[in-house]
Design a protein around this motif. Structure first.
Motif, PDB file in Angstrom:
ATOM      1  N   THR A  77       0.772  -1.135  -0.242  1.00  0.00           N
ATOM      2  CA  THR A  77       0.041   0.023  -0.081  1.00  0.00           C
ATOM      3  C   THR A  77       0.876   1.265  -0.051  1.00  0.00           C
ATOM      4  O   THR A  77       0.570   2.292  -0.542  1.00  0.00           O
ATOM      5  N   LEU A  78       2.043   1.279   0.638  1.00  0.00           N
ATOM      6  CA  LEU A  78       2.530   2.661   0.605  1.00  0.00           C
ATOM      7  C   LEU A  78       3.013   3.219  -0.825  1.00  0.00           C
ATOM      8  O   LEU A  78       3.143   4.607  -0.744  1.00  0.00           O
ATOM      9  N   GLY A  80       1.121   3.193  -3.290  1.00  0.00           N
ATOM     10  CA  GLY A  80      -0.006   3.655  -3.827  1.00  0.00           C
ATOM     11  C   GLY A  80      -0.459   5.043  -2.954  1.00  0.00           C
ATOM     12  O   GLY A  80      -0.716   6.273  -3.415  1.00  0.00           O
ATOM     13  N   TYR A  81      -0.056   4.972  -1.725  1.00  0.00           N
ATOM     14  CA  TYR A  81       0.006   6.053  -0.837  1.00  0.00           C
ATOM     15  C   TYR A  81       0.810   7.305  -1.489  1.00  0.00           C
ATOM     16  O   TYR A  81       0.578   8.433  -1.469  1.00  0.00           O
ATOM     17  N   LEU A  82       2.126   6.803  -1.417  1.00  0.00           N
ATOM     18  CA  LEU A  82       3.134   7.909  -2.026  1.00  0.00           C
ATOM     19  C   LEU A  82       2.992   8.733  -3.258  1.00  0.00           C
ATOM     20  O   LEU A  82       3.399   9.462  -3.499  1.00  0.00           O
ATOM     21  N   THR A  83       1.994   7.687  -4.032  1.00  0.00           N
ATOM     22  CA  THR A  83       1.956   8.357  -5.212  1.00  0.00           C
ATOM     23  C   THR A  83       0.314   9.037  -5.401  1.00  0.00           C
ATOM     24  O   THR A  83      -0.177   9.399  -6.553  1.00  0.00           O
ATOM     25  N   ASN A  84      -0.186   9.155  -4.174  1.00  0.00           N
ATOM     26  CA  ASN A  84      -1.425   9.824  -4.108  1.00  0.00           C
ATOM     27  C   ASN A  84      -2.470   8.792  -5.026  1.00  0.00           C
ATOM     28  O   ASN A  84      -3.711   9.443  -5.167  1.00  0.00           O
ATOM     29  N   LYS A  85      -2.428   7.546  -5.113  1.00  0.00           N
ATOM     30  CA  LYS A  85      -3.523   6.659  -5.556  1.00  0.00           C
ATOM     31  C   LYS A  85      -4.270   5.866  -4.517  1.00  0.00           C
ATOM     32  O   LYS A  85      -5.671   5.483  -4.613  1.00  0.00           O
ATOM     33  N   LEU A  86      -3.864   6.028  -3.075  1.00  0.00           N
ATOM     34  CA  LEU A  86      -4.548   5.357  -2.181  1.00  0.00           C
ATOM     35  C   LEU A  86      -4.481   6.282  -0.821  1.00  0.00           C
ATOM     36  O   LEU A  86      -3.553   7.290  -0.640  1.00  0.00           O
TER      37      LEU A  86
END
Length: 167
Positions: A77-78, A80-86
């Protein structure tokens, strides 16, 4: 209702509560676009207390499985979070699932959640123009709800003895 769903033994006694928890998280994410910290941190705290008292998570995962699942959850998940997808709630939700269920449950939860999200996105893209569907907020799909569904499916399959090639 199946006896494994409501039996009082461990870990089967936790299944109904975990399913209700997943339903509440999914509902909240769909309708409010947020994953409530109280539910996520509550489940994580319950899992850590269970580990300290009984030596395993509420669903029977050992400490090493919980640790490995936490690393796996961050690995999945990180990015996705770091690319603003999650959102951060999605990361915290999968971490709570990792602490609650261990490596296998975490992996199945993520795979099913991703497949559900891809299916919904594909249906939206295919039918959107035909039926005039448009995104009301311009935001992403609520991935927390798909993770909650994946967690529910993983729980039911694990407890019912299904998906032997995965569980």
């Amino acid at each position: 209702m199946p006896s494994w769903l409501v039996s009082s033994g461990s870990p089967q006694g936790w299944v109904m509560g975990a399913l209700l928890w997943a339903f509440a998280l999914g509902y909240w994410d769909v309708f409010h676009r947020r994953v409530p910290n109280l539910l996520v941190f509550g489940a994580a705290a319950l899992s850590l207390v269970s580990l300290a008292v009984t030596g395993s998570s509420p669903l029977g995962a050992g400490g090493w499985s919980m640790l490995g699942a936490s690393g796996l959850a961050l690995l999945l998940t990180l990015p996705g979070y770091l690319t603003n997808k999650l959102g951060a709630g999605d990361v915290k939700l999968l971490l709570a699932v990792a602490l609650f269920g261990g490596v296998t449950v975490t992996l199945i939860t993520f795979v099913i959640g991703a497949l559900v999200t891809v299916g919904v996105a594909g249906a939206f893209l295919m039918l959107g123009g035909r039926y005039g569907l448009q995104s009301a907020t311009g935001k992403y799909l609520p991935f927390g709800a798909a993770l909650a569904l994946g967690f529910g499916v993983a729980l039911v399959c694990k407890q019912a003895g299904g998906l032997p090639w995965l569980l």
